[in-house]
Design an enzyme around this catalytic site. Structure first.
Site, PDB file in Angstrom:
ATOM      1  CG  ASP A 134      -9.280   2.608  -0.462  1.00  0.00           C
ATOM      2  OD1 ASP A 134      -8.781   1.522  -0.779  1.00  0.00           O
ATOM      3  OD2 ASP A 134      -8.747   3.396   0.339  1.00  0.00           O
TER       4      ASP A 134
ATOM      5  CG  ASP B 180      -2.229   0.684   0.991  1.00  0.00           C
ATOM      6  OD1 ASP B 180      -2.307   1.504   0.064  1.00  0.00           O
ATOM      7  OD2 ASP B 180      -3.184   0.414   1.749  1.00  0.00           O
TER       8      ASP B 180
HETATM    9  C1  GLA Z   1      -5.760   2.011   2.290  1.00  0.00           C
HETATM   10  C2  GLA Z   1      -6.139   0.865   1.375  1.00  0.00           C
HETATM   11  C3  GLA Z   1      -7.210   0.027   2.037  1.00  0.00           C
HETATM   12  C4  GLA Z   1      -6.676  -0.482   3.360  1.00  0.00           C
HETATM   13  C5  GLA Z   1      -6.211   0.676   4.223  1.00  0.00           C
HETATM   14  C6  GLA Z   1      -5.504   0.184   5.466  1.00  0.00           C
HETATM   15  O1  GLA Z   1      -6.792   2.899   2.448  1.00  0.00           O
HETATM   16  O2  GLA Z   1      -6.526   1.335   0.130  1.00  0.00           O
HETATM   17  O3  GLA Z   1      -7.579  -1.039   1.211  1.00  0.00           O
HETATM   18  O4  GLA Z   1      -5.640  -1.398   3.131  1.00  0.00           O
HETATM   19  O5  GLA Z   1      -5.315   1.513   3.526  1.00  0.00           O
HETATM   20  O6  GLA Z   1      -5.061   1.226   6.229  1.00  0.00           O
END
Ligand code: GLA
Length: 805
Positions: free
Chosen positions: A562, A490
């Protein structure tokens, strides 16, 4: 197959269905002649397509007394500069020690190579770690490279333009290398990757903007004067994806001229589309000049990432298929190229930071029983990570949450018969972390200036070797110690306050920081994926903030957004599909109300949409009732049965243009390469009353094959009808009453059965009329319930191949 033809001063690059041509003119400049549909001869090409110029109009600059009719402003070129009369955007700008910004690049020589060839200047071993270095073909056949060397008559530098022909994918890759062959330092102000001078501007530009949780918003605009696309987020960006298209105004999915463009790069980029004084269009693509700009000592070299282009004479579907094939053959690495991806469960929307091994194992057990293959432990497992304010950088498991450590949990998950995956955000650090306290100068920040934070975190400077070495060791250690099959990588903030306290505080010391960051990231990923080729990496940057071909070289798949709301996802995934194959798109079924939009989309729609991507579930399966669990198990079975075609088949968008009756619906279809199996998905937005008829024209199957087309059965609850039930019920069933609930359990409503056999020519040419939709005139099982956010999945299976038609 002869991808590169060189005759005299003419260079012709052929892919299977396209041709690109340019030549060296008398003055030594490169004239761009053609990019489009495949040409079958070189005879007459220059006579037909070369610029005819007898004078230089009005206040235009004539290049030189010996070429009085040549104006570089009117010449379609392969490389443009400033200072010699071309007043359009330039491909390359350098300033020499005397302060001169004029350049004049003329042809010197060329080399040609099989495959990607050596790096034209540095030789393979010293090549900079750009991701295209790994963009090898699984079969090198048909991949050839041409390097054109030019010298700058003014400043004495050498420029190499590198053209790579990806024959079968119908893609041409372009990049540039500048060598300072002068004897003094110069300043590179810009060096782009691709220039394409098109002869007119009757094009519509299609590009994809957006924001967090709203990736890939489609924009269509006719070219008029100047368009600039790009990113300054430090990533390729969800504000604007580097993939874009140009199409003839009337071109659609199945018809007309169109071009697709992308860049194999994950940092700040720019593309400009400029309509010039004579109505031609110049397309430029590359790293944002202020990101790449740097001083170059004598003999030093600067190389750009590879830009890629494709052309389709038959509309956008074919263009997308070419892009998809390119990504699958030449971008995705090694063993992941055509390997089906596991169905996963992700802990994020189920538990957020509140992870705990017993709970995780319960979720894993439930998921396993439903057919899930990979358990992904998302954020919250390490350091003091109970919220997003601290812990990033401390990649040691939190033993309160995981008393048996990562290794223990991973082994327990494996013992259940599932693979184990882990979330990491290696490029980041919270100020409240041990790592930051130990190495405050490893981050990007300006000393003595208040730093602007994003999600409470700072970027580590991956341009520093000690940082990438450290991360390599930490990550390799995690991957060595526990049996980990998958990493979700990420990256959750964009850049600000770009400065490195660890580097020399001078203009030169701090130059090109974000480009060096991206190169450091690639170097780290290159090392990790070479050492752990079997680990599946999924890219993520707050969803799709770094959804690009650079990351896809290392990470075969990327979390698309997301936003898991199924209705929003239809558009997001559809728009990704123009440039990226479904085998790269992470798509999860999540709970309702949806955590981003609070929308209550039915489970069937959530499943249908996630089927057109890499399926995962991201919800707390422990709180669902038996009906929902059964529906999930059935869906996973279905997905696995059709997974090969859903992930790697040819993808078709069925648009309202060709299917006017679709109204508020969208439809997708995938078909395997042998045209034997396919899946059709129909996804409704808002329903319009009394539009019960819907006829859909299928795509991609064989005209002469007979197919069975049938739907996946759906079951509804009486709740769909609400109080309407009382219009037919012999006994009153007040809404919300116990009696209603009992009736709901006893009388599930079977949706319509749709099953027919017809030849492909009928299903595609004429289309197929679906059962009449519900319009408030009563219900029977031949009626298609098609309320807001309804959906259908249909299977298409070849029955027999008709001979002699
Ligand atoms: C980001 C990612 C999510 C999740 C969060 C965790 O927002 O896109 O899918 O993994 O971080 O903090």
């Amino acid at each position: 197959m002869n991808p590169i033809i060189i005759e005299d001063h003419l260079f012709v690059l052929h892919t299977q269905d396209t041709t690109y041509a340019f030549r060296v003119i008398e003055t030594g400049h490169l004239e761009h002649l053609y990019y489009g549909q495949r040409l079958h001869a070189t005879e007459g090409l220059v006579a037909a397509l070369g610029l005819k110029s007898s004078y230089v109009p009005g206040n235009t600059i004539a290049y030189h007394a010996s070429a009085p009719s040549l104006s570089l402003e009117a010449l379609p070129q392969e490389v443009s500069t400033t200072g010699k009369g071309d007043c359009r955007e330039a491909f390359v700008i350098t300033q020499d020690a005397l302060g001169r910004r004029t350049s004049d690049f003329v042809f010197k020589t060329y080399t040609r190579h099989q495959g990607l060839g050596p790096n034209p200047v540095l030789g393979d071993n010293e090549a900079l770690p750009l991701p295209h270095d790994g963009a090898r073909a699984p079969f090198d056949e048909g991949v050839e490279t041409l390097c054109i060397f030019l010298e700058d008559r003014v400043q004495g530098t050498t420029l190499c333009l590198t053209y790579t022909v990806f024959y079968r994918a119908n893609v041409i890759g372009k990049r540039a290398t500048l060598i300072n062959t002068s004897d003094k330092s110069i300043r590179v102000e810009r060096l782009m990757s691709n220039q394409l001078d098109l002869s007119h501007h009757a094009y519509e530009l299609i590009h994809f903007g957006g924001a967090w949780a709203r990736e890939m918003d489609q924009h269509r605009t006719p070219l008029s004067r100047y368009e600039q696309l790009g990113s300054q987020t430090g990533t390729s960006s969800n504000r604007c994806n580097p993939f874009f298209m140009l199409k003839a105004p009337r071109a659609n999915e199945d018809f007309g001229d169109c071009y697709g463009f992308n860049l194999i790069y994950s940092g700040n980029w720019i593309s400009t589309l400029e309509v010039d004084a004579f109505g031609s269009t110049r397309v430029l693509q590359g790293v944002r000049p202020d990101t790449l700009s740097k001083a170059l000592k004598p003999e030093a070299v600067i190389e750009t990432p590879m830009a890629i282009m494709t052309y389709s004479a038959t509309g956008l579907t074919n263009l997308s298929h070419q892009m998809h094939r390119f990504v699958q053959h030449h971008i995705v690495r090694g063993q992941w190229q055509y390997r089906v991806r596991p169905v996963l469960i992700n802990s994020w929307e189920a538990f957020y930071f509140n992870v705990q091994d017993k709970k995780l194992l319960r979720l894993a057990r439930r998921a396993k029983a439903l057919g899930v293959e990979l358990f992904v432990l998302d954020d919250g497992w390490f350091g003091d990570r109970d919220s997003d304010t601290r812990g990033l950088g401390d990649w040691q498991e939190n033993l309160k949450k995981l008393p048996r450590g990562l290794e223990g949990l991973a082994k327990d998950i494996h013992a259940l018969g599932m693979d184990f995956g882990l979330w990491l955000e290696p490029e980041m650090v919270n100020e409240d972390s041990k790592l930051y306290r130990q190495h405050p100068d490893w981050v990007l920040r300006i000393p003595n200036v208040d730093h602007s934070l994003g999600r409470n975190q700072l970027l580590l400077n991956l341009g520093l070797k000690e940082v990438t070495d450290y991360l390599y060791e930490v990550l390799a250690d995690i991957l060595e110690k526990a049996p980990i099959n998958y990493i979700k990588w990420d990256m959750n903030r964009i850049v600000s306050d770009v400065y490195s306290p660890a580097l020399e505080p001078s203009i030169e010391g701090q130059q090109a920081l974000m480009h060096r960051y991206v190169l450091g990231l690639y170097h780290l990923l290159d090392r990790l994926t070479r050492r752990f080729p079997q680990v599946l990496f999924e890219g993520c940057a707050s969803g799709g903030n770094r959804f690009d071909l650079g990351m896809l070289c290392y990470m075969p798949q990327i979390w698309a957004s997301d936003n898991t709301d199924a209705h929003a996802r239809v558009a997001i995934q559809k728009h990704y599909s123009y440039g990226y194959p479904l085998s790269t798109l992470g798509a999860h079924v999540s709970d309702v109300p949806n955590h981003q939009t609070l929308r209550e989309a039915p489970l069937a729609l959530r499943q249908t949409v996630a089927s057109f991507g890499l399926l995962g579930y991201e919800m707390n399966l422990l709180t669902l009732d038996g009906t929902a669990l059964k529906a999930i198990g059935d869906h996973i079975d279905f997905y696995k049965t059709y997974r090969q075609v859903l992930q790697f088949g040819d993808f078709y968008r069925l648009n309202p243009e060709e299917n006017p009756e679709l109204e508020g619906s969208q439809a997708f279809m995938v078909v395997d390469s042998e045209k034997k199996r396919g899946v059709l998905g129909l996804m409704q937005g808002l329903t319009t009353a009394n539009r019960p008829q819907l006829r859909l024209k299928l795509k991609g199957i064989s005209e002469t094959t007979t197919y069975r087309l049938y739907n996946r059965h759906q079951q509804y609850s009486l709740r769909v009808f609400g109080d309407l039930v009382n219009a037919v019920s012999p006994i009153p069933l007040p809404k919300g009453s116990l009696r209603f609930k009992v009736a709901e359990q006893l009388y599930p409503i079977a949706g319509e059965t749709f099953d027919l056999v017809a030849q492909g020519s009928i299903l595609m040419g004429g289309g197929v009329r679906l059962p009449q939709a519900f319009i408030g005139m009563g219900y029977k099982d031949s009626v298609r319930l098609y309320q807001d956010f309804a959906s259908r999945l249909y299977c298409v299976e070849a029955r027999q191949i008709d001979e002699g038609l």
